[in-house]
Design an enzyme around this catalytic site. Structure first.
Site, PDB file in Angstrom:
ATOM      1  CB  SER A 278      -0.886   0.019   1.248  1.00 35.75           C
ATOM      2  OG  SER A 278      -0.132   0.371   2.400  1.00 35.75           O
ATOM      3  CG  ASP A 279       1.507   5.828  -1.290  1.00 38.51           C
ATOM      4  OD1 ASP A 279       2.438   5.962  -0.480  1.00 38.51           O
ATOM      5  OD2 ASP A 279       1.396   6.535  -2.300  1.00 38.51           O
ATOM      6  CE1 TYR A 280       4.979   7.047   6.108  1.00 37.49           C
ATOM      7  CE2 TYR A 280       2.817   7.581   6.974  1.00 37.49           C
ATOM      8  CZ  TYR A 280       4.175   7.459   7.157  1.00 37.49           C
ATOM      9  OH  TYR A 280       4.737   7.762   8.374  1.00 37.49           O
TER      10      TYR A 280
END
Length: 739
Positions: A278-280
């Site tokens: 996932s992104d942050y």
């Protein structure tokens, strides 16, 4: 004492040898793992406080010892990674090594031009070389993984992250994506100077409404497949090992919870075998999106959709085991995610030697090698674009008595390396434009005034700047954005040069009506230069050029290097034209070429539809002429090819490089097609007076697209074709595709 795991194969109770196949080794290890240990591999935490998103604190040592951590973000250096890796391999039950990842976007220590700038080189070898050097430096500091390349196509200059991509074109963006992946990953991931690449942000993040970061995206599936997916598919074809899911929603479904894009397309259609991170905290953000009711629900959605690793969000760590036990997440999904992550670690050789990337001597001798800096200087020059050069204002003569260098970025070492500059040294290693020109000029030839700041509304420095401009024989203005004004969370609605810099340009021209003025631009996006084109003679776009940017700029200003870069993104006349890009479509009322102001056509009443600077535009200190266009056949059979060629001549007085571009147009189709599409390019080196014939092969494969039924293919009919120096041309030639 470190635990060592041996993988031994038995069939019907008989020993047959040690496993050599990575997949078999992964399966053997997973047979020893508990469900919680498998989930632990899907968890990433940050090695420090970080401002790229919501701040999430951790107790990393505790989680590692418990087997609840598979990867670390923002942990690097030999000492730092050794201490953490030692816990993972010597103080846990199974001794599974950690992955260390970091944002190595356009260099690690040696910083290259921002990615949008690097794309303007149109040089795939340079793209690969830059990422190879970045991998060398990053891996020497214990890193295994970069969150790059960003392959988001974007036609939105308001969006700050346009600086991280390759521009607006599908074909060029796809080719550049492959070059980055090859550079980072090399030919053998088991070598300790390679790192995992990560194709991001999947998908359509660059089409955010109004250019506002993290914002909504709505588009038809045809546009998704024809425009925004191809660079990601190219990364898969190049062997990219990881993907990153994006922040945005797509047609009502957040992309970090989108089964259609993550499982149906990425896994089933494309056969991607690596893992998705996932992104942050983008899984957590399914809640404020209104797509998940709470954090537990978000963890369920993320894993079921196909996100294998949770970056910093803590959700998989805390909730995934119960979700599996309750039957809300299939255990097979957790197994698959764990297997993919472990496989990457095996490919990197971390099970053979978890400390293989941790070597003090290599750390101390790899960064800022002279050959790396030389390459950074070469690439920065090749990435710069000469947008305008009236009255042959450039190149400058080294014999000019006095040159005034004016602007807030003349002596800058901080902004010049741009945003997402990893561990690039902003004070000491970065070469300013002032330092660069000092290689060419004596101190008594240089007049300098800062004039103003980038953003502060303080004109107290105007008087000094105007005064030295009046004393000079030539004037160079070095202006633009600060590095923080592009990149993540840096959207802008005003595309003009920021602050009072435009006012200073105007006053300097008023004080020097007959002098040649050059504007050197440092920025991370296309700017509205509609006023400046009339106020200055030359405009040199250097983007944020990196560690050696000042030296490269001086090479260009004084003609040691001939500019060769060309735009990979359109420069609009004003923000009201946005989105504007070269390969848009016709309407039912297109503007007549002979009467662009005709009423009741698809035009504006206050500005032309045309761009200020078109995709593919870029000047040189020499000139190139195109002649003798030829096509090998007027018909293209389904299984055949045709060739199109043109002769390019360096008709000027300097050696130079020309980027030759192939365009086509499908005139009639079952769904409307762009008015122009780039389908090939070649970068030529030509001595003055030299001619070369450039040939492109075209097959049916080059002409395929997704129709309204999402079937991929080509339709018979007439196509226009051109070989040109930029996208600003009119078609004159055609060929036909047969059924």
């Amino acid at each position: 004492m470190r635990k060592i795991i041996f993988f031994i194969l038995f069939i019907n109770g008989s020993f047959i040898g040690f496993a050599q196949n990575y997949e078999v080794k992964v399966d053997s290890l997973m047979n020893l793992m508990t469900l919680q240990e498998k989930i632990g591999q899907t968890v990433m935490y940050s090695g420090r406080w970080d401002q790229t998103g919501p701040i999430v604190g951790t107790d990393n040592g505790k989680y590692i010892r418990e087997g609840n951590l598979g990867a670390m973000l923002n942990a690097f250096s030999v000492k730092g990674t050794r201490d953490l890796q030692k816990i993972a391999v010597e103080e846990t039950r199974l001794g599974i090594p950690l992955l260390f990842g970091y944002d190595v976007i356009h260099g690690h220590r040696t910083i290259f031009p921002i990615n949008l700038g690097l794309s303007a080189s149109w040089d795939l070898k340079m793209v690969e070389e830059s990422s190879r050097i970045a991998a060398e430096e990053a891996s020497a500091e214990g890193l295994h993984w970069t969150f790059a390349p960003m392959v988001d196509l974007s036609r939105e200059p308001r969006w700050g992250r346009i600086s991280e991509g390759a521009g607006e074109d599908v074909y060029l963006g796809s080719e550049i994506a492959k070059a980055y992946v090859k550079g980072f990953q090399g030919d053998d991931l088991s070598k300790p100077n390679t790192i995992l690449a990560c194709a991001k942000h999947y998908v359509a993040y660059g089409a955010a409404q109004a250019g506002r970061d993290y914002h909504t995206v709505n588009m038809g599936e045809g546009e998704l497949r024809n425009v925004y997916l191809p660079p990601f598919k190219a990364a898969v074809d190049a062997g990219v090992e990881t993907f990153m899911s994006a922040f945005n929603e797509l047609n009502g479904v957040p992309t970090s919870g989108n089964k259609f894009t993550l499982r149906d397309i990425l896994r089933e259609e494309w056969g991607f075998e690596g893992f998705v991170v996932s992104d942050y905290t983008s899984i957590n953000e399914l809640v404020p999106h209104g797509f998940a009711k709470d954090s537990i629900d978000a963890a369920r959605i993320g894993m079921n959709a196909g996100v294998d690793m949770d970056m910093v969000g803590k959700l998989y760590h805390h909730f995934l085991e119960d979700l599996v036990k309750e039957g809300k997440v299939p255990e097979a999904y957790v197994n698959d995610a764990c297997r993919r992550i472990l496989l990457a670690k095996f490919k990197l050789g971390l099970f053979d030697n978890p400390y293989r990337y941790i070597n003090e001597e290599r750390e101390n001798t790899t960064k800022y090698k002279p050959e790396f800096l030389d390459k950074a200087r070469e690439i920065a020059a090749a990435s710069s674009v000469l947008l305008q050069n009236k009255n042959e204002a450039l190149p400058l003569s080294k014999d000019i008595k006095k040159i005034a260098f004016i602007g807030p970025l003349v002596k800058d070492e901080y902004d010049i390396i741009g945003n997402w500059a990893a561990k690039g040294d902003r004070k000491g290693k970065a070469v300013s434009v002032y330092e660069g020109i000092s290689e060419y000029l004596n101190p008594n030839q240089i007049l300098y005034a800062k004039g103003c700041e980038i953003l502060k509304d303080d004109d107290s420095g105007f008087e000094e700047a105007i005064s030295i401009s009046e004393q000079a024989d030539a004037i160079v203005l070095v202006m633009g954005e600060g590095h923080h004004m592009s990149g993540e969370a840096a959207s802008r609605t005003n595309l003009k040069i920021p602050g009072i810099q435009p006012e200073l340009i105007k006053k300097i021209r008023e004080a020097n009506p007959n002098k040649k003025i050059t504007l050197v631009l440092m920025n991370g996006r296309p700017l509205n230069l509609s006023n400046e084109v009339d106020l200055v003679d030359a405009i040199l776009e250097i983007w944020f050029p990196g560690t050696m940017g000042g030296a490269a700029t001086a090479d260009l200003l004084f003609g040691e290097v001939n500019p060769s870069g060309k735009l990979t993104v359109t420069f609009p006349r004003n923000v009201g034209q946005v989105p504007i890009y070269y390969n848009m479509k016709n309407t039912g009322r297109p503007i007549p070429e002979d009467n662009p102001k005709e009423d009741y056509k698809s035009n504006y009443i206050d500005v032309p539809n045309t761009t200020l600077f078109a995709f593919g535009h870029g000047l040189s200190y020499t000139t190139f002429t195109y002649s003798d266009f030829r096509i090998s056949s007027q018909t293209l059979n389904p299984n055949g090819t045709i060739e199109a060629s043109v002769t390019v001549t360096n008709s000027g007085n300097r050696d130079g490089h020309e980027i030759v571009q192939l365009y086509i147009h499908d005139k009639v189709a079952s769904v409307t097609r762009p008015v122009k599409e780039l389908k090939g390019f070649q970068k030529l080196a030509l001595k003055k007076g030299e001619s070369k014939t450039v040939t492109f092969k075209i097959s049916v494969e080059d002409l395929k697209f997704y129709n309204s039924e999402m079937k991929y293919g080509v339709e018979p009919g007439e196509f226009e074709i051109a070989i040109a120096p930029s996208s600003d041309f009119r078609f004159k030639h055609t060929f036909n595709v047969l059924d």
